[in-house]
Design a protein around this motif. Structure first.
Motif, short mmCIF file in Angstrom:
data_model
loop_
_atom_site.label_atom_id
_atom_site.label_comp_id
_atom_site.label_asym_id
_atom_site.label_seq_id
_atom_site.Cartn_x
_atom_site.Cartn_y
_atom_site.Cartn_z
N ILE A 19 0.85 -1.21 0.00
CA ILE A 19 0.00 0.00 0.00
C ILE A 19 0.87 1.25 0.00
CG2 ILE A 19 -1.84 1.25 1.22
CD1 ILE A 19 -2.63 -1.43 2.52
N ARG A 20 0.82 1.98 -1.11
CA ARG A 20 1.60 3.22 -1.22
C ARG A 20 0.72 4.44 -1.45
NH1 ARG A 20 4.25 0.10 -4.85
NH2 ARG A 20 5.89 -1.19 -3.94
N GLY A 21 -0.52 4.19 -1.78
CA GLY A 21 -1.46 5.29 -2.02
C GLY A 21 -2.86 4.72 -2.12
N PRO A 22 -3.87 5.58 -2.27
CA PRO A 22 -5.25 5.10 -2.27
C PRO A 22 -5.56 4.14 -3.44
CG PRO A 22 -5.14 7.42 -2.88
CD PRO A 22 -3.77 7.03 -2.42
N GLN A 23 -4.76 4.25 -4.50
CA GLN A 23 -4.96 3.36 -5.66
C GLN A 23 -4.65 1.90 -5.31
OE1 GLN A 23 -2.53 5.66 -5.38
NE2 GLN A 23 -0.65 4.46 -5.50
N ASP A 24 -3.96 1.66 -4.21
CA ASP A 24 -3.58 0.28 -3.83
C ASP A 24 -4.55 -0.35 -2.83
OD1 ASP A 24 -1.24 0.65 -5.36
OD2 ASP A 24 -0.23 1.56 -3.63
N LEU A 25 -5.70 0.29 -2.61
CA LEU A 25 -6.57 -0.17 -1.52
C LEU A 25 -7.57 -1.26 -1.92
CD1 LEU A 25 -7.26 3.22 0.33
CD2 LEU A 25 -5.68 1.38 0.99
N ALA A 26 -7.67 -1.61 -3.21
CA ALA A 26 -8.65 -2.61 -3.64
C ALA A 26 -8.45 -3.91 -2.85
CB ALA A 26 -8.52 -2.86 -5.14
N GLY A 27 -9.52 -4.38 -2.23
CA GLY A 27 -9.47 -5.64 -1.48
C GLY A 27 -8.81 -5.52 -0.11
N LYS A 28 -8.30 -4.33 0.24
CA LYS A 28 -7.64 -4.13 1.54
C LYS A 28 -8.65 -3.64 2.57
CE LYS A 28 -3.43 -4.81 -0.08
NZ LYS A 28 -2.67 -6.02 0.24
N ARG A 29 -8.41 -4.02 3.83
CA ARG A 29 -9.29 -3.56 4.91
C ARG A 29 -8.78 -2.19 5.38
NH1 ARG A 29 -8.06 -8.65 8.38
NH2 ARG A 29 -6.10 -8.07 7.36
N VAL A 30 -9.64 -1.20 5.19
CA VAL A 30 -9.28 0.19 5.48
C VAL A 30 -10.19 0.75 6.56
CG1 VAL A 30 -8.95 2.48 4.49
CG2 VAL A 30 -8.63 0.46 3.06
N ALA A 47 -12.16 -0.81 -1.94
CA ALA A 47 -11.57 -0.98 -0.60
C ALA A 47 -12.64 -1.55 0.33
CB ALA A 47 -11.10 0.37 -0.08
N VAL A 48 -12.22 -2.36 1.29
CA VAL A 48 -13.16 -2.91 2.28
C VAL A 48 -13.14 -1.95 3.47
CG1 VAL A 48 -13.74 -4.90 3.71
CG2 VAL A 48 -12.55 -5.23 1.51
N LEU A 49 -14.18 -1.10 3.56
CA LEU A 49 -14.18 -0.03 4.56
C LEU A 49 -14.73 -0.50 5.90
CD1 LEU A 49 -15.54 3.40 3.27
CD2 LEU A 49 -13.55 3.00 4.69
N ILE A 50 -14.06 -0.11 6.95
CA ILE A 50 -14.49 -0.44 8.30
C ILE A 50 -14.53 0.87 9.09
CG2 ILE A 50 -13.81 -1.64 10.44
CD1 ILE A 50 -12.32 -3.59 8.32
N ALA A 51 -15.65 1.10 9.80
CA ALA A 51 -15.76 2.36 10.56
C ALA A 51 -15.84 2.11 12.05
CB ALA A 51 -17.00 3.13 10.11
N TYR A 52 -15.11 2.91 12.81
CA TYR A 52 -15.26 2.97 14.26
C TYR A 52 -15.54 4.41 14.64
CZ TYR A 52 -13.55 -1.78 14.56
OH TYR A 52 -13.42 -3.13 14.42
N ASP A 53 -15.80 4.65 15.91
CA ASP A 53 -16.08 6.02 16.34
C ASP A 53 -14.83 6.89 16.31
OD1 ASP A 53 -18.70 5.49 16.72
OD2 ASP A 53 -18.52 5.11 18.87
N ARG A 68 -14.78 9.81 1.46
CA ARG A 68 -14.01 9.85 0.21
C ARG A 68 -13.64 8.44 -0.25
NH1 ARG A 68 -11.08 13.48 1.51
NH2 ARG A 68 -12.29 15.12 0.52
N ILE A 69 -13.25 7.57 0.67
CA ILE A 69 -12.91 6.20 0.27
C ILE A 69 -14.16 5.49 -0.28
CG2 ILE A 69 -12.11 3.92 1.10
CD1 ILE A 69 -9.85 5.97 0.99
N GLN A 70 -15.26 5.71 0.40
CA GLN A 70 -16.52 5.09 -0.02
C GLN A 70 -16.91 5.53 -1.44
OE1 GLN A 70 -19.91 6.38 2.34
NE2 GLN A 70 -20.51 4.23 2.60
N ALA A 71 -16.75 6.81 -1.73
CA ALA A 71 -17.17 7.34 -3.02
C ALA A 71 -16.15 7.08 -4.13
CB ALA A 71 -17.42 8.85 -2.89
N GLU A 72 -14.85 7.21 -3.81
CA GLU A 72 -13.84 7.20 -4.88
C GLU A 72 -13.03 5.92 -4.98
OE1 GLU A 72 -11.56 10.84 -4.65
OE2 GLU A 72 -13.39 11.99 -4.27
N TYR A 73 -13.02 5.12 -3.91
CA TYR A 73 -12.26 3.86 -3.94
C TYR A 73 -13.15 2.72 -3.46
CZ TYR A 73 -8.59 7.26 -4.54
OH TYR A 73 -7.84 8.30 -5.02
#
Ligand code: GLU
Length: 309
Positions: free
Chosen positions: A171-182, A201-207, A193-198
């Protein structure tokens, strides 16, 4: 927003993760490793309290005056920005200094401020329902939020970035996030931004971002994303284990949140910020706090005194 459930297993993992982070942080203080850098009370600037200040057109100021002090929403787990010492309950960081600066300008001695920790997703509601008078905590100004709250400033320009484990190579930039847990904070602009543009990526949210960082250290996620200013603080605490990679890929102008429609308060804060930038107090506050994460003081961004709303 896909919040994870708090199952017993999840809670146990979380406790483990917190222990790992605590151990990692404790290790920094050991002999042979650099001491944890942090603002020393003596180096922090003092902000002269405005005498006979009055702002009768501001309902927020009038309410605070009756109460006798300001209630300011902040973060408590963002090193160099807004951090609460669990032992003393004392808050430190650049955002805290900005809060003190603003309090003094409004005629309230900074030591009287009541700080309240409010997570990213709850900022608008807290300002709308009067739980807090102001909010100073890595709060990006944008048009969507301006429909709900007002913003003085900006007082700092950050940019979205990525935090990974020190041994990460893929992972060197947002373009490398496909399939990664972010991991990011619910309700934040980096999350959106990750949700809309990437979307791959497998997005995980905490507080909070600190929970994301615990999850990164325990291999539950592959990257944490938010503003560079926040991520550099986490990396600086455990430089052997974490690194910030790539270039910032957004602009995040930090504003002081106020209740929407309280234009008098907003303009008074804009004036106070402009004065602090001119008389050197902004710079002193930066050097004593966020500057410790290794980035020299930038020129503050121009203040956006938008018309009464
Ligand atoms: N500045 C971004 C935002 O306001 C991220 C930091 C935060 O969540 O406070 O959403």
């Amino acid at each position: 927003m896909p919040h994870r459930h708090s199952s017993p297993l999840r809670r146990a993992l979380m406790a483990l993760a917190l222990t790992v982070l605590a151990l990692a942080l404790a290790a920094c203080g050991r002999e042979g490793s650099p001491p944890v850098k942090g603002p020393k009370g003596s180096e922090l600037p003092r902000y002269p309290v405005a005498k006979n200040f009055s702002l009768p057109e501001s309902p927020t100021w009038v309410r605070a005056k009756r109460r006798g002090h300001l209630i300011i929403g902040v973060k408590e787990d963002q090193p160099y920005l807004g951090e609460k010492d669990p032992a003393t309950g004392r808050y430190t960081g650049f955002d805290i200094e900005i809060a003190k600066m603003m309090s003094a300008a409004l005629g309230f001695p900074p030591r009287t401020i009541e700080f309240k920790t409010i997570a990213s997703a709850n900022r608008e509601t807290a300002l709308q329902n009067g739980q807090i008078d102001l909010y100073v905590g890595t709060y990006t100004i944008n048009d969507k939020r301006k429909k709900l709250v007002g913003f003085a400033g900006p007082y700092y320009m950050a940019g979205q970035s990525l935090l990974v484990r020190a041994d990460e190579k893929d992972i060197r930039g947002p373009q490398d996030l496909a399939g990664k847990r972010v991991c990011s904070a619910a309700g934040s602009t980096p999350y959106q931004r990750i949700q809309a543009e990437y979307p791959k990526a497998v997005l995980i949210a905490y507080d909070t971002y600190s929970v994301c960082v615990d999850n990164l250290l325990t291999y539950q996620v592959d990257a944490v994303t938010t503003d560079d200013a926040i991520l550099l603080g986490y990396a600086a605490k455990v430089p052997d284990e974490l690194k910030v990679v790539g270039k910032p890929f957004s602009e995040e102008p930090y504003g002081i949140g106020v209740p929407r429609g309280d234009n008098a308060l907003r303009f008074a804060l804009d004036d106070a910020l402009a004065a602090a930038e001119k008389n050197g107090l902004w710079r002193k506050a930066y050097d004593a706090t966020l500057g410790l994460s290794g980035v020299p003081a930038p020129k503050p961004p121009p203040i956006d005194r938008y018309p009464a709303a």
